[in-house]
Scaffold this active site. Structure first.
Site: not given
Ligand code: NAP
Ligand code: F7E
Length: 337
Positions: A126, A128, A149, A153
């Protein structure tokens, strides 16, 4: 020959799009679902007939090993994680257990089963991990994680590199910047604003309370990003790649774009905790700031440089920020209608 892909985190946003993509390519797709999370599989409803779902938690190394031994996948996509950055400050130990040790358990299962030479491994790393490193961030940028987090990661990221170097495992880290879609979890800011805007449009809500409006993110669409994951595993050599759009927007701009789809033009008044987003026509307050959504440490500005993925994988994002925003608001509206 039909290839088999194993996806952890199949019930999440990326799990859905990746499953659809791999099924379309003719893969047999096996997905791991958490033992107590069967309701979550409803999310996969359009695909469940075609998927082989197995119950397994990433914290349970024994079951992981047994499932791997039974499935013998050609490709593993490790998407399972506690993926909410803000929440990770509340549950740091659980986040480390799933995101860091969960990855290690999978890697060890591969090694124990002597599958190193037969399997390819994708790790959901990620943006992050860059933390407050100045943008643009690329594969060679400094890692400076700012949340449990990101630390978990980054540990998994280095473990994957280590298994690649030490044992020759074909294992790649996809350093993905934010990607969104109508399948995004409701705790993330894009989905929270999309659903809030739809509820305001339907007269069911009057205001959306947010945290840091200044944060900037490089937001793409999940459908594009899962193609990049797959492309990494089709290379002769495993490597690490950034996937990003190369454009960032503030949370404030995201709100403006989403409100535009219901014909509301926002103007901003006040500063810090007193800032408000106001409907320019009616004077009604539509956005306010609630400090409960601030994080103990924030990542202010993420903007990715994905030139390596473009040059080596031929990957580039096709869906614009505006189209992604439109799709999310439209879907949120149709769920209310
Ligand atoms: P998500 O919607 O939060 O999905 C996370 C998945 O992990 C869900 O299926 C969840 O199951 C499963 N999970 C959580 N805890 C687990 C455990 N203990 N054992 C087995 N499975 C578990 O995340 P996403 O947005 O699809 O992202 C996919 C991956 O990419 C994640 O690893 C995330 O950290 C990473 N990532 C995401 C982004 C983004 O912008 N979306 C960017 C960079 C990296 P449940 O549904 O049962 O909770
Ligand atoms: O926040 C700000 C918050 O929670 C984005 C995950 O998929 O992408 C995701 O992480 C920004 C942050 O995503 C609210 O503080 C303001 O600056 O949508 P988010 P994230 O933290 O960027 C990365 C790449 C991953 O890897 C992660 O798994 O928005 N923000 N107000 C808020 N965020 C939330 N959630 N809620 C608010 O009310």
């Amino acid at each position: 020959m039909t290839k088999t892909a194993l996806i952890t985190g199949i019930t999440g946003q990326d799990g859905y799009y990746l499953s659809a993509f791999l099924l379309e390519k003719g893969y047999r797709v096996v997905g791991l679902v958490q033992p107590l999370a069967h309701d979550d599989t409803q999310f996969l409803a359009p695909l469940t007939d075609q998927l082989d779902l197995r119950v397994c938690d990433l914290c349970d190394g024994g079951t992981l090993t047994r499932v791997l031994a039974d499935v013998r996948p050609d490709e593993i996509y490790n998407l399972g994680a506690q993926s909410h950055v803000g929440h990770s400050f509340d549950v740091p130990e659980m986040t480390m257990n799933v995101n860091a040790l969960g990855t290690l358990r999978l890697l060890e299962a591969i090694r124990a089963l002597k599958m190193i030479e037969h399997v390819r491994f994708y790790q959901a790393s990620t943006s992050e991990i860059f933390g407050d490193t100045l943008p643009p961030q690329s594969e060679t940028s400094h890692f400076n994680p700012r949340s449990p987090y990101a630390i978990a990661k980054l540990s998994a990221h280095f473990m994957v590199k280590n298994y690649r170097k030490a044992y020759g495992l074909h294992a790649s880290n996809g350093i993905l910047f934010n990607h969104e879609s109508p399948k995004r979890g409701e705790g993330f800011v894009t989905q929270k604003v999309a659903r809030g805007v739809a509820a305001i449009d339907a007269g069911q809500q009057s205001i959306i309370s947010l945290g840091n409006l200044n944060a900037e993110r490089d937001w793409g669409h999940a459908r594009d990003y899962v193609e990049g994951m797959w492309a990494m595993l089709q290379q002769d050599k495993a490597d690490d790649y950034v996937l990003a759009t190369g454009q960032s927007q503030s949370v404030r701009r995201l709100c403006e774009e989403m409100f535009k789809y219901i014909g509301v033009s926002l103007v901003w008044q006040g500063q810090g905790e007193n800032e408000r987003g106001i409907d320019a026509n009616t004077g009604e307050v539509r956005i306010d700031v609630d400090p409960q959504f601030f994080r103990p440490l924030e990542v202010e500005n993420l903007l990715g440089d994905a030139r390596k993925a473009r040059d080596v994988l031929g990957w580039h994002p096709k869906i614009s920020f505006e189209d992604m925003v439109c799709e999310m608001v439209e879907e949120a509206k149709s769920c209310i209608a």
